[in-house]
Structure formats: C-alpha cells, structure tokens
Design a protein around this motif. Structure first.
Motif, mmCIF file in Angstrom:
data_model
loop_
_atom_site.group_PDB
_atom_site.id
_atom_site.type_symbol
_atom_site.label_atom_id
_atom_site.label_comp_id
_atom_site.label_asym_id
_atom_site.label_seq_id
_atom_site.Cartn_x
_atom_site.Cartn_y
_atom_site.Cartn_z
ATOM 1 N N LYS A 11 64.013 42.616 48.138
ATOM 2 C CA LYS A 11 62.706 43.108 48.520
ATOM 3 C C LYS A 11 62.819 44.553 48.994
ATOM 4 N N TYR A 12 61.833 45.349 48.667
ATOM 5 C CA TYR A 12 61.838 46.736 49.102
ATOM 6 C C TYR A 12 60.409 47.260 49.119
ATOM 7 N N LYS A 69 64.611 49.369 51.675
ATOM 8 C CA LYS A 69 64.960 47.963 51.591
ATOM 9 C C LYS A 69 64.458 47.205 52.820
ATOM 10 N N THR A 70 64.023 46.004 52.586
ATOM 11 C CA THR A 70 63.581 45.129 53.669
ATOM 12 C C THR A 70 64.396 43.842 53.650
ATOM 13 N N PRO A 71 64.631 43.207 54.781
ATOM 14 C CA PRO A 71 64.147 43.645 56.089
ATOM 15 C C PRO A 71 64.851 44.904 56.568
ATOM 16 N N ILE A 72 64.122 45.726 57.317
ATOM 17 C CA ILE A 72 64.682 46.987 57.800
ATOM 18 C C ILE A 72 65.606 46.715 58.981
ATOM 19 N N VAL A 92 59.079 51.626 59.850
ATOM 20 C CA VAL A 92 58.540 52.202 58.627
ATOM 21 C C VAL A 92 57.141 52.719 58.931
ATOM 22 N N GLU A 147 56.053 48.590 59.325
ATOM 23 C CA GLU A 147 57.154 47.636 59.540
ATOM 24 C C GLU A 147 57.842 47.995 60.859
#
Length: 428
Positions: free
Chosen positions: A46-47, A71-74, A80, A119
C-alpha cells in the motif's frame, strides 16, 4: 462358517448375497507424491501516490513527476500532509542554479507550505490528528526534497510544523514561516547584542521584499522601535507599503533607490548631513522637504546586496553599529546566484577580522529553518503567536496554479516581487 459361505449352503447367508453382473472397478493409479517449489505470491504494497514538481538541472525546465510514493503504514514518528499551497523563495532559485548538469536525479521545489494532515504515525496520535490544518517549512536543500508535492512525509522533530489558525488562509500560511522566521532571528540576534533599543536608528535596504516587509512589521509592532524606519525601495514599493500599513505612513521614511541606483548612498548622506529628507510629489514632481534629526544609522539591514552601502559605512553607520546582510557584497542576481556560495574576499575579511579592523558589527546572515535550531529562542512558537493574534500578516503578491510554475519562477526571478509568490497545489 467359511465353508458354508463358499459353498452357499447356509440359506440365510444365501439370501443376503447379491449377484452383480458388472465387473469390479479398476484400481485408480496413484502418482508418487513429491514436494515442488512454487513462486511466492505477490503481496500488495500500500502507498500514497504523489505528484511532484521537480527539476533535473537549471538548463531544463521543471516538470511533473509521478515516481515518488509514500509507503504505508508510515513510520511511528512521521506525518503525511496533503499540501494545499507552496511558498516560493529566492533560495529556490539559488538551489536550481546550483545544478548545472543533469544528474538524472529529481530535485524538488519549495521550502514552505500549508496543508491538511492525512496520516498520523502511531507515536504522534496524541499530538496530531487527521484533518488538522497546518503550515510549516520543509527545508532539505542538500537532499533534493521539495514541498511542491501533492503529499509530503514530515518528521516533526526536524521539520517545523504549526497548526494553522482559522483566521489565516492557506495561501497566506504557505508564505509566512520562512521569511518571518528569518526576520525574527535576525532581529533577535541584534537584540541579544544590544543593538535594538528605544534609540536605535534603522535603515532597511529592500523594504518591499518579503523579508523586508516582515522586518518592518516586527520592528514596529513587536519591538516597538519608536524612531522612524528609513526604507530603500521603489516609488511603487513605497505606495504599496502605505496601502498595506496605513497606520505606519508617518513611521517610515522612503528613499527611492531607482532614481539613485548608481549612488544610493548619496541621498542618505545628504539626509544625514543636511538634516532633511527630500521626497517628490507623485503628481507634480515638485520636491517636498521634511526635517530629519535621527543622525547616522545604528543598524543597517541589507536584503538586496551590493557594495555601495558597505563601502560608505563611515558616513552612514554610527560607531559600534551593526551591519547585517542576507546577500553579501554582490548584488542579488537570481539568474546566477547559487546556494551556499562563498562571499568575496572583502566580505570574508570582515567576518573574520571585523572586530579588529572595523568599528561596527558585520554579519552575513544565513537562515536554516530546522526544528532542532528553534529551541534556542523558541522562534517558531513566538512567530505563530504573532500571526495568530494578527500582529503580523503575510503580504501575498501573486498566486499561481502550480501548472503555471514556469511563469511563477520567471516572476520571482525578476526580483520585482513585492510580497510572497504562492503556488496552488492540486489534489491528487
């Protein structure tokens, strides 16, 4: 019993036996079982997609890139921010001029911004929340990062970040912190050395630059300097300042540098020696005389650069005064100036041997808006308070859509911006 079954002599067993005409099923062949190596299934990463305004060298125009992703999770200590606006500064042009060759590496544009947090890392969830409106600096000149992106990954321990008050627009917030922070630190340093008092007489060269406009406000509204400020600017710049700050019209003395460009020191010398200020009526062109009794300057703030003022400090600057420049002995040229360039030999000599050879305090000021330096004088919170209480305001000259970045940078490059140049960043 076995014999009875085989010979079918038992009538009871005989009744239970069913004759089948079809043959018995064939045995199903079994393959030998072996373990086989198979490819590992791809795991989706995920990103957050990011659209960035970047450049490769000063010889190639800026362009949009879609290569960067968050990219997540950060990380636990990261945020973010979805960027709404970006403020452009001369340092952006200097950084661009530093890249003379294409290094096949993307370099970002923009060092200050405003936006909305989208985020929040796990360790920061008590302090920050999704949806918080913020503004701050994103100063990484040597790493190639820029704030002109649809989203940026922020580390609050290194990047200055402030909650945006409701009375401050996103465009104004994006142009506030970099120059206001620089002006505050310049004056704070002068005050710590004893150069800012009720009797201080101050000259500002470049009063309609963003740095100059913030300096004027700080001197009059925060430090409450009682003496009139002498401002070197164009006639248009003087009119602009009067329109934005009508309450300061009688607190400012304007000297037109356009009509005295080659000898800008001359009208200042005449003003000091003759104890009068000569201005000209905008409609008739007739000279207007007014008294001047403030004498030589205790502080000269040079935001334009050049050698004219520094070469005449004997007649302009009081003994044990202070001369602070953000440019140096060379006049600012945004088409050629590069980031972190060396001063000329005379400026370097003043910095090294100024106290021995001259009777004034010379300083070439460089501003690094990194959060780790903010704790020394708490300039971030003090500036935020001044902005929130509407003591200080950001003057925005022009706002461009970030698709019009070439026009925005060209306007900034002329050096004729009277206030901030702002980019609108689209949601991506």
């Amino acid at each position: 019993m076995t014999d009875e079954i085989l010979e079918k002599r038992n009538n009871k067993l005989k009744s239970l036996i069913i004759e089948h005409d079809s043959p018995a099923p064939k045995e199903i062949p079994q393959e030998e079982f072996r373990l086989k190596r198979v490819g590992r299934p791809l795991r989706p990463i995920k990103y957050i997609p990011v659209k960035s305004l970047i450049f490769y060298s000063k010889n190639t125009p800026p362009q949009f890139s879609y290569e960067n992703k968050i990219k997540t999770p950060i990380g636990r200590n990261r945020l973010v921010v979805q960027v709404r606006n970006v403020g452009l500064n001369p340092v952006d042009l200097k950084i661009m001029n530093s890249y003379t060759k294409n290094m096949n590496t993307e370099t970002g544009i923009g060092r200050e911004y405003s936006g909305i947090i989208s985020e929040v890392g796990e360790s920061l969830r008590g302090e920050w929340h999704e949806g918080d409106e913020v503004y701050g600096t994103f100063f990484h000149p040597n790493l190639g990062y820029g704030a002109a992106q649809s989203s940026i990954l922020v580390n609050p321990s290194t990047d200055v970040l402030i909650r945006k008050p409701s009375n401050l627009s996103f465009s104004s917030a994006a142009g506030t912190l970099f120059c206001l922070g620089a002006a505050f630190n310049i004056l704070d340093k002068l005050e710590s050395k004893g150069h800012l008092t009720e009797s201080t007489n101050i000259l500002i060269n470049g009063g309609t630059t963003s740095l100059g406009i913030f300096t004027i406000q700080l001197l009059k509204y925060h430090y409450r300097i009682p003496k009139k400020l002498v401002i070197l600017c164009s006639e248009y710049g003087a009119t602009l300042l009067k329109s934005h700050f009508p309450d300061l019209c009688d607190e400012l003395i304007f000297v037109n540098y356009v009509t005295n460009a080659r000898q800008i020191y001359k009208p200042l010398q005449d003003m000091i020696n003759n104890r009068e200020v000569i201005s000209y009526d905008a409609e008739t062109g007739q000279p207007i005389s007014s008294p001047y009794d403030q004498g030589k300057f205790d502080v000269i703030l040079d935001y334009v650069g050049g050698y004219q003022l520094i070469s005449h400090t004997d007649s302009l600057l009081a003994k044990y005064g202070a001369y602070t420049t953000t440019v140096g002995d060379y006049r600012a040229n945004y088409k050629q100036d590069i980031y972190n360039s060396w001063d000329n030999p005379s400026a370097n000599a003043r910095k090294m041997f100024g106290k021995l050879l001259w009777t004034f305090d010379y300083s070439h000021f460089y501003f690094d808006p990194n959060a780790k330096y903010a704790s020394k004088n708490d300039w971030v919170n003090k500036c935020a308070e001044l902005v929130e209480n509407e003591v200080i305001k950001c003057i925005v000259d022009k706002v461009f859509d970030w698709k019009e970045h070439e026009e925005a940078l060209s306007f900034l490059r002329t050096g004729h911006a009277h206030g901030k140049v702002i980019l609108n960043v689209e949601k991506f």
